[in-house]
Every structure is written in structure tokens, then in C-alpha cells.
Design a protein around this motif. Structure first.
Motif, PDB file in Angstrom:
ATOM      1  N   LYS A 155      -2.047   3.799   3.255  1.00  0.00           N
ATOM      2  CA  LYS A 155      -2.272   2.610   4.082  1.00  0.00           C
ATOM      3  C   LYS A 155      -3.684   2.520   4.625  1.00  0.00           C
ATOM      4  O   LYS A 155      -4.281   3.541   4.986  1.00  0.00           O
ATOM      5  N   TYR A 156      -4.115   1.269   4.761  1.00  0.00           N
ATOM      6  CA  TYR A 156      -5.317   0.982   5.557  1.00  0.00           C
ATOM      7  C   TYR A 156      -4.842   0.520   6.928  1.00  0.00           C
ATOM      8  O   TYR A 156      -3.912  -0.268   7.052  1.00  0.00           O
ATOM      9  N   TRP A 157      -5.432   1.032   7.976  1.00  0.00           N
ATOM     10  CA  TRP A 157      -5.170   0.560   9.348  1.00  0.00           C
ATOM     11  C   TRP A 157      -6.412   0.869  10.152  1.00  0.00           C
ATOM     12  O   TRP A 157      -6.803   2.024  10.247  1.00  0.00           O
ATOM     13  N   SER A 212      -1.942  -8.360  12.248  1.00  0.00           N
ATOM     14  CA  SER A 212      -2.464  -7.009  12.028  1.00  0.00           C
ATOM     15  C   SER A 212      -3.887  -6.834  12.550  1.00  0.00           C
ATOM     16  O   SER A 212      -4.242  -5.746  13.002  1.00  0.00           O
ATOM     17  N   SER A 218      -0.726 -12.354   3.666  1.00  0.00           N
ATOM     18  CA  SER A 218      -2.160 -12.595   3.857  1.00  0.00           C
ATOM     19  C   SER A 218      -2.938 -12.020   2.674  1.00  0.00           C
ATOM     20  O   SER A 218      -3.995 -12.539   2.314  1.00  0.00           O
ATOM     21  N   SER A 227      -8.968 -10.972   4.583  1.00  0.00           N
ATOM     22  CA  SER A 227      -7.930  -9.988   4.917  1.00  0.00           C
ATOM     23  C   SER A 227      -8.196  -8.796   3.996  1.00  0.00           C
ATOM     24  O   SER A 227      -8.259  -8.970   2.767  1.00  0.00           O
ATOM     25  N   ALA A 228      -8.391  -7.612   4.570  1.00  0.00           N
ATOM     26  CA  ALA A 228      -8.880  -6.498   3.735  1.00  0.00           C
ATOM     27  C   ALA A 228      -7.919  -6.190   2.586  1.00  0.00           C
ATOM     28  O   ALA A 228      -8.347  -5.910   1.460  1.00  0.00           O
ATOM     29  N   SER A 229      -6.615  -6.282   2.841  1.00  0.00           N
ATOM     30  CA  SER A 229      -5.663  -5.983   1.770  1.00  0.00           C
ATOM     31  C   SER A 229      -5.749  -7.019   0.639  1.00  0.00           C
ATOM     32  O   SER A 229      -5.337  -6.738  -0.492  1.00  0.00           O
ATOM     33  N   ASP A 251       5.190  -1.770   6.287  1.00  0.00           N
ATOM     34  CA  ASP A 251       3.907  -2.339   6.718  1.00  0.00           C
ATOM     35  C   ASP A 251       4.061  -2.972   8.100  1.00  0.00           C
ATOM     36  O   ASP A 251       4.943  -2.568   8.848  1.00  0.00           O
ATOM     37  N   ALA A 252       3.224  -3.954   8.404  1.00  0.00           N
ATOM     38  CA  ALA A 252       3.237  -4.514   9.761  1.00  0.00           C
ATOM     39  C   ALA A 252       4.372  -5.521   9.923  1.00  0.00           C
ATOM     40  O   ALA A 252       4.164  -6.700  10.207  1.00  0.00           O
ATOM     41  N   MET A 297       0.531   6.037  10.037  1.00  0.00           N
ATOM     42  CA  MET A 297       0.030   4.724  10.465  1.00  0.00           C
ATOM     43  C   MET A 297       0.895   4.147  11.581  1.00  0.00           C
ATOM     44  O   MET A 297       0.398   3.673  12.602  1.00  0.00           O
ATOM     45  N   MET A 308      -4.737  -3.818  14.980  1.00  0.00           N
ATOM     46  CA  MET A 308      -5.680  -2.757  14.589  1.00  0.00           C
ATOM     47  C   MET A 308      -6.737  -2.557  15.671  1.00  0.00           C
ATOM     48  O   MET A 308      -7.111  -1.429  15.997  1.00  0.00           O
ATOM     49  N   ALA A 358       0.827  -1.206   0.000  1.00  0.00           N
ATOM     50  CA  ALA A 358       0.000   0.000   0.000  1.00  0.00           C
ATOM     51  C   ALA A 358       0.861   1.255   0.000  1.00  0.00           C
ATOM     52  O   ALA A 358       1.825   1.361   0.768  1.00  0.00           O
ATOM     53  N   ARG A 372      -7.373  -6.200  -2.762  1.00  0.00           N
ATOM     54  CA  ARG A 372      -6.601  -5.468  -3.776  1.00  0.00           C
ATOM     55  C   ARG A 372      -5.806  -6.407  -4.669  1.00  0.00           C
ATOM     56  O   ARG A 372      -5.507  -6.078  -5.815  1.00  0.00           O
ATOM     57  N   SER A 413      -7.482   2.937   0.865  1.00  0.00           N
ATOM     58  CA  SER A 413      -6.061   2.641   0.623  1.00  0.00           C
ATOM     59  C   SER A 413      -5.817   2.487  -0.874  1.00  0.00           C
ATOM     60  O   SER A 413      -6.752   2.247  -1.651  1.00  0.00           O
TER      61      SER A 413
HETATM   62  O1  PMV Z   1      -5.124  -6.838   5.273  1.00  0.00           O
HETATM   63  P1  PMV Z   1      -4.400  -6.965   6.566  1.00  0.00           P
HETATM   64  O2  PMV Z   1      -5.321  -7.250   7.698  1.00  0.00           O
HETATM   65  O3  PMV Z   1      -3.271  -7.937   6.484  1.00  0.00           O
HETATM   66  O4  PMV Z   1      -3.737  -5.529   6.941  1.00  0.00           O
HETATM   67  C1  PMV Z   1      -2.824  -4.875   6.111  1.00  0.00           C
HETATM   68  C2  PMV Z   1      -2.329  -3.642   6.758  1.00  0.00           C
HETATM   69  C3  PMV Z   1      -1.148  -2.958   6.099  1.00  0.00           C
HETATM   70  O5  PMV Z   1      -0.428  -3.844   5.286  1.00  0.00           O
HETATM   71  C4  PMV Z   1      -0.219  -2.453   7.190  1.00  0.00           C
HETATM   72  C5  PMV Z   1      -1.577  -1.732   5.296  1.00  0.00           C
HETATM   73  C6  PMV Z   1      -2.232  -2.011   3.964  1.00  0.00           C
HETATM   74  O6  PMV Z   1      -3.058  -1.193   3.537  1.00  0.00           O
HETATM   75  O7  PMV Z   1      -1.873  -3.024   3.313  1.00  0.00           O
END
Ligand code: PMV
Length: 345
Positions: free
Chosen positions: A26-28, A203, A115, A147-149, A292-293, A254, A207, A23, A152, A42
Motif C-alpha cells: 500500500k501507499y499511504w 484519502s 479515484s 490521485s497517486a493510485s 483500502d480506505a 497501513m 493521509m 494495491a 498505476r 506501492s
Molecule cells: O490514490 P489515493 O489518494 O486514492 O489513495 C489510495 C490509497 C490506498 O488505496 C489506501 C492504497 C493504495 O496504494 O492504493
């Protein structure tokens, strides 16, 4: 036959490939409604070269089975995958259990977005194996629930995921969408691998705790959408330097927010690479960092500068190796076979 797709084959076997994404904005944080809706929008780049390959075979196991990077997995990871498949099984009314074999050719669960590629590949393989004819937007919505990312990674290049609506419901559809920008093909990423190990905090939990504990969470929810909109506009205008400045702002905001809730993803190596990126900008190279995380810095640059950038960041103390990447394709099916119930093999 179901109303949502074609009849499903009890012995189907499907292989899907997906790439992680990084990203820029970022999404958080998540919306309070169930369904894993991001609290902020994001924008990411899907990466070529790094891949997750996932196969799903139905009708060969009594219970769901998960093999990750060659080792059988039980516990939370299996429960999460099984619950994810239940969403698909509930739609088609199937009770077929699945054997899932998945492998990443890059470090797993260490802030390299495994993820994202993992749930994107799983969503695509599962919908096909269970006989659903869903379009890519619907598969993206499904992947987001894992997983929200991951929403994408169904798409290639630059991809946007908007935030879930404040008063939304769990069953609302929220898919990612590709952004057509001429800048995309010039983008390069150098991933500075700082550890091959898994990250300390997942994550989702981080979060949740950030929302509860960070005194800056409200500021993040206010600012992140503004950074995102400006970054998206700069990407569409082909303004690489503004994209870079805003991406660094997004990552630092973030991490500042996460840090204030006790989640420190930066390590010595992370800080050293960030310093090196700032120095090489002073030397006239176009590059910027994001994190990122996990401890790895991802350096965004342009095709013309990538050799020089990689040579410099690759020598930073603590960088185990670098992975060079650029814009990658969306998730796709690479093999599909039907089984005994149809007479095929
Ligand atoms: O989709 P998740 O729950 O793995 O969270 C992703 C969070 C970040 O990678 C830190 C930011 C993002 O937008 O990808």
C-alpha cells in the motif's frame, strides 16, 4: 501547433476507459513537496471487469461541466476536475472548456479505487482531446497528480509506483511502471462489497492527518518500503504465499497507522471477512485479504481456488455481493472524434 503535441481541435470528443487497481503493497502518505508524490512505494493489480468510462467534449460548454454517474456535479469534485484539466490546457495554451461525462460500474468513492480509474481515464481522455501526443508514462505522471493510485491504472496487470524523491520538486516526473511476472495471470480477486455508499473520509485528508497525528507514522515510512521490496521480489519469483503474507502485513500496518490517527475504515463485515479468509486458509485454500480506505475486503486468490473462495466469503454476514475479477488491461481510448473546426464529425 504546440511543442508538446499536435494542434488541438476545439470540438474534439474522446472517450477513455480505465479499470481500478488494488494495491498489494500500500501507499499511504505523501511527500511534503507539492505535486502529490507518494511517500512510500506501492505495487498493485489492475482489475478487469470493473470500469470507469469517461468522455470529454470540448467546445460545447462555457464552463467546465462534470456529470458523474448520471448526475451533474458542482463543488469540490468539479473544482478538482477543472484544476486537473487546467494542467493540460496550460501545456497546449488552450482556453476550451470541457464537458466531462463519467460513470463507474461499481460503487463510487467507497474504497473501491474509483479515484484511481477516474483520474486515469480523465488524464488519458483529456490529453487526447487537447491534442497532446504524450506517451503512457507521461499520462501516468499526470494521472498521479489527480490521485497517486491513478498512475498505476494506466497500465495492466501488476504495476509499481515508486516513492517520490525526498528532495524532489513539484515538476519532477513520477510514473508507474508495469511489472512482468508469470504469477499475474493466475491471480484472482474477490471483492466483498460491504456497502454501496460513499466512504466517510477522503484519502487525501486522512493521509495528511495520519502524518500529523499518528505516533506510528515514522515506523510506517520505515517499514512500508521494506515490505514493498520483499513483496515485489516474491511476485517476480512466483511465490504466491509470500506475496499474500506480505500484502496482509502491508494492509494491517497501513490501517494500524491510520487508526491511530482516528481513521477507522474497518466495519463488522470487514473483520468477519478477514476471519473467514483465515479460516479458509486453514482448510487448505490459498487466499489472503487486503483492505483500502473503505470497509470492503478484497480477497486475493488463485484461479484454481476462486470458486470455493467466492462461495465462502459471499456467505459472510454483511457482504452485500461479491465481484470477481482478475488481471485487467491498462487505460485506453475507445472512441475519438474531431468536431466542426476540422470539418469532421
Ligand atoms: O490514490 P489515493 O489518494 O486514492 O489513495 C489510495 C490509497 C490506498 O488505496 C489506501 C492504497 C493504495 O496504494 O492504493
Amino acid at each position: 501547433m504546440t511543442s508538446s503535441g499536435r494542434s488541438h481541435d476545439s470540438r474534439a470528443s474522446v472517450i477513455a476507459v480505465a479499470h481500478p487497481n488494488i494495491a498489494l503493497s500500500k501507499y499511504w502518505g505523501k511527500r511534503r513537496v507539492a505535486g502529490n508524490f507518494p511517500a512510500v512505494p506501492s505495487l498493485s493489480l489492475t482489475l478487469e471487469g470493473l470500469s470507469t468510462e469517461t468522455s470529454i467534449t470540448l467546445g460545447v460548454a462555457e464552463h467546465d461541466e462534470l456529470v458523474l454517474n448520471g448526475a451533474a456535479v458542482s463543488g469540490t469534485a468539479l473544482t478538482r476536475a477543472s484544476a486537473f484539466l487546467d494542467r493540460v490546457r496550460d501545456v497546449v495554451g488552450s482556453r476550451s472548456r470541457a464537458r466531462i461525462i463519467t460513470a463507474n460500474d461499481f460503487p463510487t468513492a467507497s474504497g473501491l479505487a474509483s479515484s484511481a480509474s477516474g483520474f486515469a481515464a480523465l488524464a488519458l481522455a483529456a490529453t487526447r482531446a487537447y491534442g497532446l501526443d504524450w506517451d503512457v508514462a507521461k499520462v501516468s505522471d499526470l494521472a498521479r497528480r489527480g490521485s497517486a493510485s491513478a498512475a498505476r491504472s494506466l497500465f495492466g496487470g501488476l504495476v509499481e509506483l515508486t516513492a517520490g524523491s525526498l528532495d524532489g520538486r513539484e515538476e519532477d516526473i513520477l510514473s508507474a511502471q508495469p511489472i512482468e511476472a508469470s504469477l499475474t495471470r493466475d491471480l484472482r480477486v474477490v471483492v466483498c462489497v460491504a456497502t454501496e455508499g460513499a466512504k466517510a473520509h477522503g484519502s487525501t485528508d486522512a493521509m495528511r492527518s495520519t502524518a500529523l497525528r499518528s505516533p506510528f507514522y515514522g515506523a510506517w515510512l520505515n517499514e512500508a518500503p521494506k515490505i514493498h521490496e520483499s513483496l515485489k521480489a516474491a511476485a517476480l519469483a512466483g511465490d504466491f504465499l509470500t506475496v499474500g503474507a506480505l500484502a496482509e502485513q502491508s494492509a494491517l500496518a497501513m490501517h494500524g497507522c491510520a487508526l491511530s490517527a482516528g481513521f477507522a475504515y474497518f466495519r463488522d463485515t470487514t473483520v468477519r471477512v478477514i476471519d473467514a479468509v483465515r479460516t479458509l486458509r486453514l482448510d487448505g485454500l490459498q487466499a489472503f485479504f487486503t483492505v483500502d480506505a473503505g470497509p470492503h475486503v478484497k480477497v486475493f486468490t488463485r484461479a484454481k481456488d476462486v470458486d470455493a473462495v467466492e462461495a465462502i466469503v459471499g456467505r459472510v454476514e454483511g457482504v452485500i455481493r461479491t465481484i470477481r475479477s482478475g488481471p485487467g488491461e491498462g487505460a485506453r481510448i475507445v472512441a475519438a472524434a474531431s468536431g466542426a473546426s476540422t470539418g469532421d464529425s
